[in-house]
Motif scaffolding. Structure first.
Motif, short mmCIF file in Angstrom:
data_model
loop_
_atom_site.label_atom_id
_atom_site.label_comp_id
_atom_site.label_asym_id
_atom_site.label_seq_id
_atom_site.Cartn_x
_atom_site.Cartn_y
_atom_site.Cartn_z
N VAL A 231 -0.91 -5.70 4.55
CA VAL A 231 -1.13 -7.16 4.54
C VAL A 231 -1.61 -7.58 3.15
CG1 VAL A 231 -2.36 -9.08 5.60
CG2 VAL A 231 -1.67 -7.13 7.00
N ASN A 232 -2.48 -6.75 2.55
CA ASN A 232 -3.00 -7.09 1.22
C ASN A 232 -1.98 -6.87 0.11
OD1 ASN A 232 -5.41 -7.53 2.54
ND2 ASN A 232 -6.22 -5.49 2.09
N SER A 233 -1.12 -5.88 0.29
CA SER A 233 -0.18 -5.56 -0.79
C SER A 233 1.17 -6.22 -0.55
CB SER A 233 -0.01 -4.04 -0.90
OG SER A 233 0.42 -3.49 0.34
N VAL A 234 1.89 -5.77 0.48
CA VAL A 234 3.28 -6.21 0.70
C VAL A 234 3.37 -7.73 0.85
CG1 VAL A 234 5.26 -6.07 2.26
CG2 VAL A 234 3.94 -4.01 1.74
N THR A 235 2.52 -8.31 1.72
CA THR A 235 2.68 -9.73 2.01
C THR A 235 2.21 -10.64 0.87
OG1 THR A 235 0.58 -9.93 3.12
CG2 THR A 235 2.44 -9.34 4.49
N HIS A 236 1.53 -10.06 -0.12
CA HIS A 236 1.19 -10.86 -1.31
C HIS A 236 2.21 -10.66 -2.42
CE1 HIS A 236 -2.62 -12.98 -0.68
NE2 HIS A 236 -2.81 -12.07 0.26
N MET A 237 3.20 -9.81 -2.16
CA MET A 237 4.18 -9.54 -3.22
C MET A 237 5.60 -9.92 -2.81
SD MET A 237 2.74 -5.95 -4.72
CE MET A 237 3.78 -6.00 -6.17
#
Ligand SMILES: [Zn+2]
Ligand SMILES: [Zn+2]
Length: 413
Positions: A231-237
């Motif tokens: 959630v912190n990595s993929v969905t912010h990228m």
């Protein structure tokens, strides 16, 4: 193509620069994460190979159950109820079940610490100070560094102290959170290591069975950690629709068992909502909200917060206008701005009107009027609601038509 107006400039070019800015390695957390990942990767095949006959079914069920419960506790409790205060009242059984049992099983730090860091992650949307975001996916100039940092590396380092961090931690000072924070390490060790070890010995009658079930537990929280970290990595990228106030995206992919990352742009644009996303897809891809609604039905949480239809419309309109602004030159944008803003205001006003009529309908029903009088009033209101809904839809379409006209006129995709 111009970049999104809310894209902040990178701060670092390499990980080495972090150490020059006061970051240091957190050896305890690094060893814990490293060791448990090693057990999960290497110990799991060995555990299934050496497990007592038929015990693999117990191990698999334990891993799935533990992972599901840990993930639910993170999304429902640490995230929505505690970090964002999605419910006005949270009763003690919810704190005990999800805070004192489920959340240590997720092995992601105490709820108080988790929530404090998450509040800072969201406060960046208001302040624009992305240097404070503990798991920012926008700090580095390269995507692979942003991914590694936001996904896992952030947890391996002590970050420099800031007053914002202290304030966020101090603010989460209710009794359940303070006690959970104090008891976190014994709970973590007891629930993830001692409990499965003892249970495995008891069920299988062998020490090997105990060690196998403990490995199943470790595997569960490692998988759960990656569920949260995506959630912190993929969905912010990566994703399909970018939010108005952050780098978060809606990607509509089933990320982990509970879908916390499916509508991350919606979540950042209205974080206090007990739901994770708007619309039908938000409903379909958000199992955590069903559990919150169940808790609400049981009276264990009260006063759920949710965005009004007008607030949802405002967010959607803002996103679309930001998208246009990112593509047009200054003078071109100014030529269209007033017209688009007027159409947007008309749409929002109509949405507000429609909601007001619907609220009146609910109030009438709650007034316990005589049946005939109630029916007469409801019938009169029915026509008003229908007209208001048609007006709202027409004005939304007028706003979208203007955007389409602008796209065709200036030929951008
Ligand atoms: Zn986020
Ligand atoms: Zn959040």
């Amino acid at each position: 193509m111009k970049s999104h107006p809310n894209s902040p400039a990178p701060i670092y070019n390499s990980f080495a620069e972090l150490f020059e800015r006061g970051f240091t390695i957190d050896w305890v957390t690094t060893s814990f994460i490293g060791f448990t990942h090693l057990i999960c990767l290497l110990g799991t095949p060995l555990a299934y190979y050496f497990a007592p006959p038929g015990f693999w079914q117990v191990m698999l069920s334990w891993t799935l159950g533990h992972m599901f419960f840990g993930c639910l506790s993170t999304t429902l409790y640490s995230h929505r109820l505690i970090s964002h205060g999605a419910a006005r009242v949270v009763r003690w059984p919810v704190h005990l079940l999800f805070g004192f049992i489920g959340q240590p099983m997720a092995a992601q730090g105490s709820v108080r610490r988790w929530a404090a860091l998450h509040v800072i992650h969201h406060s960046v949307d208001r302040t624009g100070r992305h240097e404070l975001d503990p798991y920012s996916a926008t700090w580095f100039s390269s995507s692979w560094r942003n991914f590694l940092w936001s996904h896992v590396l952030t947890y391996l380092l002590f970050h420099p102290d800031t007053s914002e961090k202290d304030k966020a931690y101090e603010a989460k000072n209710s009794a359940p959170l303070v006690w959970q924070d104090k008891l976190y390490v014994p709970l973590l060790v007891g629930l993830n290591f001692i409990l499965p070890l003892g249970l495995g010995i008891w069920l299988s009658g062998t020490l090997v069975g105990g060690l196998c079930l403990m490995t199943a537990s470790i595997c569960a929280f490692v998988l759960g950690q990656h569920n949260t970290w995506t959630v912190n990595s993929v969905t912010h990228m990566w994703g399909f629709i970018r939010g108005a106030s952050s780098s978060a995206k809606n990607n509509y992919l089933w990320l982990g068992p509970l879908g916390e990352g499916n509508h991350h742009a919606d979540h950042h644009d209205f974080a206090r909502d007990y739901r994770n996303g708007f619309g039908l897809s938000g409903w379909l891809l958000d199992p955590t909200r069903y559990v919150i609604l169940l808790l609400n039905g049981l009276g264990l949480v009260k006063g759920l917060h949710r965005a009004s239809k007008k607030q949802e419309a405002e967010i959607i309109a803002r996103r679309k206008l930001l998208q246009v602004r990112g593509r047009l030159q200054g003078a071109l944008w100014e030529a269209w701005e007033t017209r688009l803003e007027t159409l947007k205001s008309d749409w929002l006003e109509a949405t507000h009107q429609w909601e007001a009529f619907k609220a009146q309908r609910l109030q009438l029903r709650a007034m316990h009027l005589p049946q005939l009088e109630l029916e007469k009033k409801l019938n009169a209101l029915k026509a008003e609601v229908a007209i208001a809904r048609r007006t709202m839809r027409a004005r939304k379409q007028a706003f979208l038509d203007a955007l389409y006209e602008l796209r065709v006129t200036h030929q951008y995709a």
